[in-house]
Structure formats: C-alpha cells, structure tokens
Design a protein around this motif. Structure first.
Motif, PDB file in Angstrom:
ATOM      1  N   GLU A 272       0.864  -1.172   0.000  1.00 48.06           N
ATOM      2  CA  GLU A 272       0.000   0.000   0.000  1.00 48.06           C
ATOM      3  C   GLU A 272       0.906   1.229   0.000  1.00 48.06           C
ATOM      4  O   GLU A 272       1.966   1.225   0.619  1.00 48.06           O
ATOM      5  CB  GLU A 272      -0.935   0.013   1.211  1.00 48.06           C
ATOM      6  CG  GLU A 272      -0.230  -0.024   2.551  1.00 48.06           C
ATOM      7  CD  GLU A 272      -1.196  -0.007   3.722  1.00 48.06           C
ATOM      8  OE1 GLU A 272      -2.423  -0.007   3.491  1.00 48.06           O
ATOM      9  OE2 GLU A 272      -0.721   0.011   4.874  1.00 48.06           O
ATOM     10  N   ASN A 274       2.682   4.298   0.975  1.00 45.85           N
ATOM     11  CA  ASN A 274       2.949   4.941   2.270  1.00 45.85           C
ATOM     12  C   ASN A 274       4.246   5.732   2.119  1.00 45.85           C
ATOM     13  O   ASN A 274       5.344   5.190   2.286  1.00 45.85           O
ATOM     14  CB  ASN A 274       3.063   3.883   3.366  1.00 45.85           C
ATOM     15  CG  ASN A 274       3.048   4.489   4.761  1.00 45.85           C
ATOM     16  OD1 ASN A 274       3.293   5.684   4.932  1.00 45.85           O
ATOM     17  ND2 ASN A 274       2.777   3.671   5.755  1.00 45.85           N
ATOM     18  N   ASP A 281       0.948   7.749  12.468  1.00 49.48           N
ATOM     19  CA  ASP A 281       1.201   6.791  13.552  1.00 49.48           C
ATOM     20  C   ASP A 281       2.653   6.794  14.022  1.00 49.48           C
ATOM     21  O   ASP A 281       2.959   6.259  15.093  1.00 49.48           O
ATOM     22  CB  ASP A 281       0.777   5.377  13.150  1.00 49.48           C
ATOM     23  CG  ASP A 281       1.310   4.946  11.798  1.00 49.48           C
ATOM     24  OD1 ASP A 281       1.799   5.808  11.030  1.00 49.48           O
ATOM     25  OD2 ASP A 281       1.232   3.741  11.495  1.00 49.48           O
ATOM     26  N   TYR A 311      -0.204   8.966   2.853  1.00 46.84           N
ATOM     27  CA  TYR A 311      -0.304   7.988   3.938  1.00 46.84           C
ATOM     28  C   TYR A 311      -1.598   7.191   3.795  1.00 46.84           C
ATOM     29  O   TYR A 311      -2.668   7.764   3.534  1.00 46.84           O
ATOM     30  CB  TYR A 311      -0.257   8.693   5.295  1.00 46.84           C
ATOM     31  CG  TYR A 311       1.003   9.527   5.478  1.00 46.84           C
ATOM     32  CD1 TYR A 311       2.253   8.926   5.416  1.00 46.84           C
ATOM     33  CD2 TYR A 311       0.932  10.901   5.669  1.00 46.84           C
ATOM     34  CE1 TYR A 311       3.414   9.678   5.567  1.00 46.84           C
ATOM     35  CE2 TYR A 311       2.081  11.663   5.825  1.00 46.84           C
ATOM     36  CZ  TYR A 311       3.321  11.049   5.762  1.00 46.84           C
ATOM     37  OH  TYR A 311       4.461  11.794   5.898  1.00 46.84           O
ATOM     38  N   PRO A 312      -1.542   5.887   3.984  1.00 46.64           N
ATOM     39  CA  PRO A 312      -2.723   5.040   3.763  1.00 46.64           C
ATOM     40  C   PRO A 312      -3.689   5.084   4.938  1.00 46.64           C
ATOM     41  O   PRO A 312      -3.320   5.507   6.048  1.00 46.64           O
ATOM     42  CB  PRO A 312      -2.103   3.645   3.616  1.00 46.64           C
ATOM     43  CG  PRO A 312      -0.892   3.704   4.496  1.00 46.64           C
ATOM     44  CD  PRO A 312      -0.356   5.102   4.346  1.00 46.64           C
ATOM     45  N   PRO A 313      -4.924   4.635   4.753  1.00 43.64           N
ATOM     46  CA  PRO A 313      -5.893   4.579   5.853  1.00 43.64           C
ATOM     47  C   PRO A 313      -5.372   3.774   7.047  1.00 43.64           C
ATOM     48  O   PRO A 313      -5.699   4.093   8.192  1.00 43.64           O
ATOM     49  CB  PRO A 313      -7.112   3.909   5.211  1.00 43.64           C
ATOM     50  CG  PRO A 313      -7.000   4.247   3.756  1.00 43.64           C
ATOM     51  CD  PRO A 313      -5.534   4.251   3.459  1.00 43.64           C
ATOM     52  N   SER A 314      -4.577   2.735   6.796  1.00 47.46           N
ATOM     53  CA  SER A 314      -4.069   1.917   7.900  1.00 47.46           C
ATOM     54  C   SER A 314      -3.180   2.724   8.848  1.00 47.46           C
ATOM     55  O   SER A 314      -3.135   2.456  10.051  1.00 47.46           O
ATOM     56  CB  SER A 314      -3.283   0.719   7.349  1.00 47.46           C
ATOM     57  OG  SER A 314      -2.157   1.155   6.595  1.00 47.46           O
ATOM     58  N   TYR A 316      -3.553   5.953   9.586  1.00 43.93           N
ATOM     59  CA  TYR A 316      -4.450   6.746  10.430  1.00 43.93           C
ATOM     60  C   TYR A 316      -5.159   5.866  11.461  1.00 43.93           C
ATOM     61  O   TYR A 316      -5.346   6.265  12.612  1.00 43.93           O
ATOM     62  CB  TYR A 316      -5.461   7.484   9.559  1.00 43.93           C
ATOM     63  CG  TYR A 316      -4.843   8.573   8.720  1.00 43.93           C
ATOM     64  CD1 TYR A 316      -4.596   9.835   9.248  1.00 43.93           C
ATOM     65  CD2 TYR A 316      -4.486   8.330   7.394  1.00 43.93           C
ATOM     66  CE1 TYR A 316      -4.010  10.833   8.473  1.00 43.93           C
ATOM     67  CE2 TYR A 316      -3.900   9.323   6.619  1.00 43.93           C
ATOM     68  CZ  TYR A 316      -3.664  10.574   7.164  1.00 43.93           C
ATOM     69  OH  TYR A 316      -3.084  11.545   6.401  1.00 43.93           O
ATOM     70  N   ALA A 317      -5.531   4.660  11.057  1.00 40.88           N
ATOM     71  CA  ALA A 317      -6.180   3.729  11.990  1.00 40.88           C
ATOM     72  C   ALA A 317      -5.211   3.327  13.098  1.00 40.88           C
ATOM     73  O   ALA A 317      -5.595   3.239  14.277  1.00 40.88           O
ATOM     74  CB  ALA A 317      -6.673   2.493  11.235  1.00 40.88           C
ATOM     75  N   ASN A 318      -3.948   3.099  12.742  1.00 42.68           N
ATOM     76  CA  ASN A 318      -2.952   2.745  13.749  1.00 42.68           C
ATOM     77  C   ASN A 318      -2.703   3.903  14.711  1.00 42.68           C
ATOM     78  O   ASN A 318      -2.498   3.700  15.916  1.00 42.68           O
ATOM     79  CB  ASN A 318      -1.645   2.333  13.075  1.00 42.68           C
ATOM     80  CG  ASN A 318      -0.673   1.673  14.035  1.00 42.68           C
ATOM     81  OD1 ASN A 318      -1.077   0.954  14.952  1.00 42.68           O
ATOM     82  ND2 ASN A 318       0.609   1.917  13.850  1.00 42.68           N
ATOM     83  N   GLU A 320      -4.916   6.099  15.652  1.00 44.53           N
ATOM     84  CA  GLU A 320      -6.040   6.112  16.589  1.00 44.53           C
ATOM     85  C   GLU A 320      -5.900   5.006  17.629  1.00 44.53           C
ATOM     86  O   GLU A 320      -6.248   5.194  18.799  1.00 44.53           O
ATOM     87  CB  GLU A 320      -7.356   5.976  15.832  1.00 44.53           C
ATOM     88  CG  GLU A 320      -7.696   7.188  14.975  1.00 44.53           C
ATOM     89  CD  GLU A 320      -7.688   8.475  15.774  1.00 44.53           C
ATOM     90  OE1 GLU A 320      -8.324   8.502  16.860  1.00 44.53           O
ATOM     91  OE2 GLU A 320      -7.054   9.453  15.330  1.00 44.53           O
TER      92      GLU A 320
END
Length: 426
Positions: A272, A274, A281, A311-314, A316-318, A320
C-alpha cells in the motif's frame, strides 16, 4: 538497488535505510534512538552498563501537540542495510552482506564469540529462526559491540549474512534486494541477483531470557522482552565511507583513489502506498524541529518538497489505536494511584485506632498541667491524614508552644522518624 561497487581497500560502500528520527553520522541525534525497535514498558529489561537507555520510551507520557510524539509509544532510529560491501585492491576475494542493527540486544549468553559461528543450542546459539541461502553465510566478524565495551551511541546486536569470495562486485552490476514485511507473519529477506542470501522471520524478534543458579545465591536472570519488526518511517541512503576499517593503514595511503560507486537505479514496491517522513502513527517532524540542535544544518530540499506525502488509511487507523492505548494507560495509572491513596488512608485510620502511626504517637506524647495546654489527638488526626511533613510541622509547633520544656525535647526526632515510616507506608 542495481549497483557496481568501488574497488580498493578502505572503501565501505553501503545501500541502506535509516529511521527518520536519527540523522546518519550525527551522533547526538542518534544516541538513545539508534537502532531501537522496542515498544514495551517492561521493568525486566536489562541493558549493558554502557548502553544509553531508550530516549523515547513506551513508559513516557508525551503530549502529541506539545512534544510531537504519541504518548507511551517506544520509538527509535532503526537501520536496515540492503548492502554493505568491501572490495579488495585486486577485486578478488571480496564480500557483500545485508544486515539489521537491533536494540535492545539479547542477553550475552546467546551471543557467539567474535569470529565464531552460532552453536546449535545453549551458549552462543544467537537468534532463532535465521535461514541461509545455498551460498549465504552468517557474518561472523561482527555481532555488535562486545559486552561492556564503550558504545556512546548504542550497543545493538548486529545480525548479518552475505556472500564471500566474490570477484566481480566492481566489474559488473549486481541487484541488491531486501524484502521487508510487517506483522506477526512478516520478516526480512535479502536477495542478491534474485538468489536468497539469508532471512529472519518476525518470530526472531521475540523474548530471550536466561537464568544462572549458584548454591546459596539468588538466581541471576537476564531477560530481553520482545522487540518489534522495524516499522519506523525510513529514508534511503547511498554512500561510501572511507577509512582503515577495511584494509588497515594501507586503506588511506592514496594508492587506490579515485574509485567509482555506480548506482543504476533504486526501486521500491509497497503493498500500500505509504510515502513521507511524518506519518500519523509515527510522527517525526515536530520532534525534530523542537530538537533541531541535535541534527545539524537543515536539509534542502525536504523530501516532501519533491515527493508529496501519501499515507494510507491503515496509518491513520494505527494512530487512533496508539491514542486509545495511551488513554487506557493513563486511566489505569490514575486508578492505581487512587487505590494506593485509599489504602494509605485506610491504614492510617487503622493505625490511629490501634495506637500506632503518627497521630496516635502524638496523642500518647501529650499531657496537660496547670501551665501547659493539653494537645489531643482529635485535632491531629486530620493533620496526620494530610501527610507526614505536616505531622512533623505540628510536632514542632507543639515544641514551640511549650517553650521546649524537657517533656518535649526529644519529640522532633521521634516524630520525624515516625513520619518517615508513615510516608513509606503511604
């Protein structure tokens, strides 16, 4: 990378990736960060006596807005070397290795002796799970700084494997490739000209521990908790060092200069996209700006000036997840503190009721006469609950009120001792 190496003793060409929180060859920026890959707050971690502690530890409560770092996230300037090479003056019997530098290191019990190879088990068995290709060899010339040696920047383990007895590193282009896969099923793999050199799975980063036992003595244990597969944002570096490390004093006698280090291309594939030095993160930019005195003169242009950040959605999820983990740790710390305070308050009340503790001590030390007022515990119990230093102050106030008569002369020392015990109990 597709590259052709310089020939001659003294050259140390390298193609590598370095964590953004450090800056290559700027020691002050790297001390306590290079090459840490550790995100635990574990009291069992033991470091060599000369190893600087982790500068950004998972035990530290940072403020993202103020400090530029996530709270309770261990960080480091990780290092992954796709290639480090050395070509002799003749070009024959040369070598190329791929390596990982890793802190914190495992207990010395597991480290092989210098120039020795890992054992099958027990002392010197090194890391678990390492795999060699048909012609790959572990680099037995360097496992990291010997235990107890001075290492101002850090005392990491050095894991490396490569090819030896090569005669064409400087006469043709080679492809030097590293596969870096995150997650519990990931790992690191080095391939030269599409042939496996060596690899290590993510499980190799797990816990290592050993205990020694002697009759009549307490067991002596050394444990390294699990480390992380490097996940820091990293920049690519292409350089060659020059010095006596490869070739002794003849390496700098000027007989092999100039030399050329050719790089045909650099290519990166990602599962992905990045791209950038300041992912949500693993933030770095604000921290570096706030500590710019450690990093030397500014770089120009910045990476983001020529290569837009993506930056990938992962990521941002990490980020959080890391923030949520920090909230949980703060809540747990607050609950533990409140519980300890409640326990101390309960103990104090029990001590007062049973004739022990500072307040009860003051009560048993008071008396009344026609010329001296009576000081009862009733007015001091609340003082005792407020803290030991207040109890001491109250005791001195009593001394002053009674003009230091013999009855109270030793009270300061006795009250101070009792208050000290009370503070420890708290």
């Amino acid at each position: 990378f597709r590259a052709r190496l310089p020939r001659g003793a003294g050259y140390w060409p390298a193609l590598w990736a370095f964590g953004n929180l450090g800056r290559a060859v700027y020691q002050n920026s790297n001390t306590g960060l290079w090459p840490w890959s550790y995100d635990e707050c574990d009291a069992d971690l033991v470091l060599p006596p000369t190893d600087p502690p982790q500068r950004i530890s998972a035990c530290m409560d940072f403020d993202l807005e103020k400090d530029g770092l996530h709270a309770f996230q261990g960080r480091g300037a990780t290092e992954l070397d796709v290639l480090e090479g050395a070509v002799t003056n003749s070009g024959l019997d040369s070598y190329a290795v791929g390596s990982l530098q890793l802190s914190p290191g495992i207990p010395p019990y597991f480290r092989p002796p210098m120039f020795g190879f890992p054992t099958a088990e027990g002392p010197g068995s090194w890391y678990a799970g390492l795999k060699l290709g048909e012609k790959g060899k572990l680099n037995n010339g360097w496992y990291g700084p010997p235990y107890g040696s001075e290492c101002l920047t850090g005392c990491p383990d050095a894991l490396s494997g490569g090819l030896t007895e090569l005669s064409d590193l400087d006469t043709r282009y080679w492809t030097f490739r590293m596969e870096w896969t995150l997650g519990p099923d990931g790992g690191l793999t080095w391939k030269y000209d599409d042939t496996l050199v060596w690899s290590m799975p993510a499980s190799s980063f797990g816990e290592y521990s050993v205990c020694s036992h002697k009759p009549g003595e307490k067991d002596n244990c050394w444990r390294t908790p699990p480390r992380k597969m490097p996940q820091e944002p990293m920049s690519l570096v292409m350089n060659t060092a020059i010095g006596t490390w490869n070739g002794g004093v003849s390496a700098v006698d000027g007989q092999h200069w100039p030399a050329d280090f050719y790089v045909d291309y650099v290519r990166v594939w990602q599962s992905e996209v990045n791209i950038g030095c300041d992912p949500p993160d693993y933030p770095t930019a604000a921290y570096i700006d706030k500590h710019s005195f450690l990093y030397g003169e500014p770089v120009a242009p910045l990476g983001k000036d020529t290569c837009p950040e993506i930056y990938p959605p992962s990521a941002y999820a990490n980020a959080e997840f890391i923030k949520g983990r920090a909230l949980e740790r703060r809540a747990a710390a607050a609950a533990a503190k409140a519980k300890a305070a409640e326990a101390a308050k309960s103990k104090e009340a029990d001590d007062a009721a049973s004739g022990a503790g500072p307040a009860a001590f003051l009560k048993t030390s008071t008396h009344a006469s026609a010329t001296e007022p009576a000081y009862t515990a009733g007015s001091l119990v609340a003082v005792g609950a407020a803290g030991a230093t207040v109890v001491i102050a109250a005791a001195f106030a009593i001394i002053k009120a009674t003009q230091g008569r013999r009855t109270w002369r030793n009270l300061p020392h006795e009250a101070e001792s009792m208050a000290g015990e009370y503070q420890l109990a708290q």
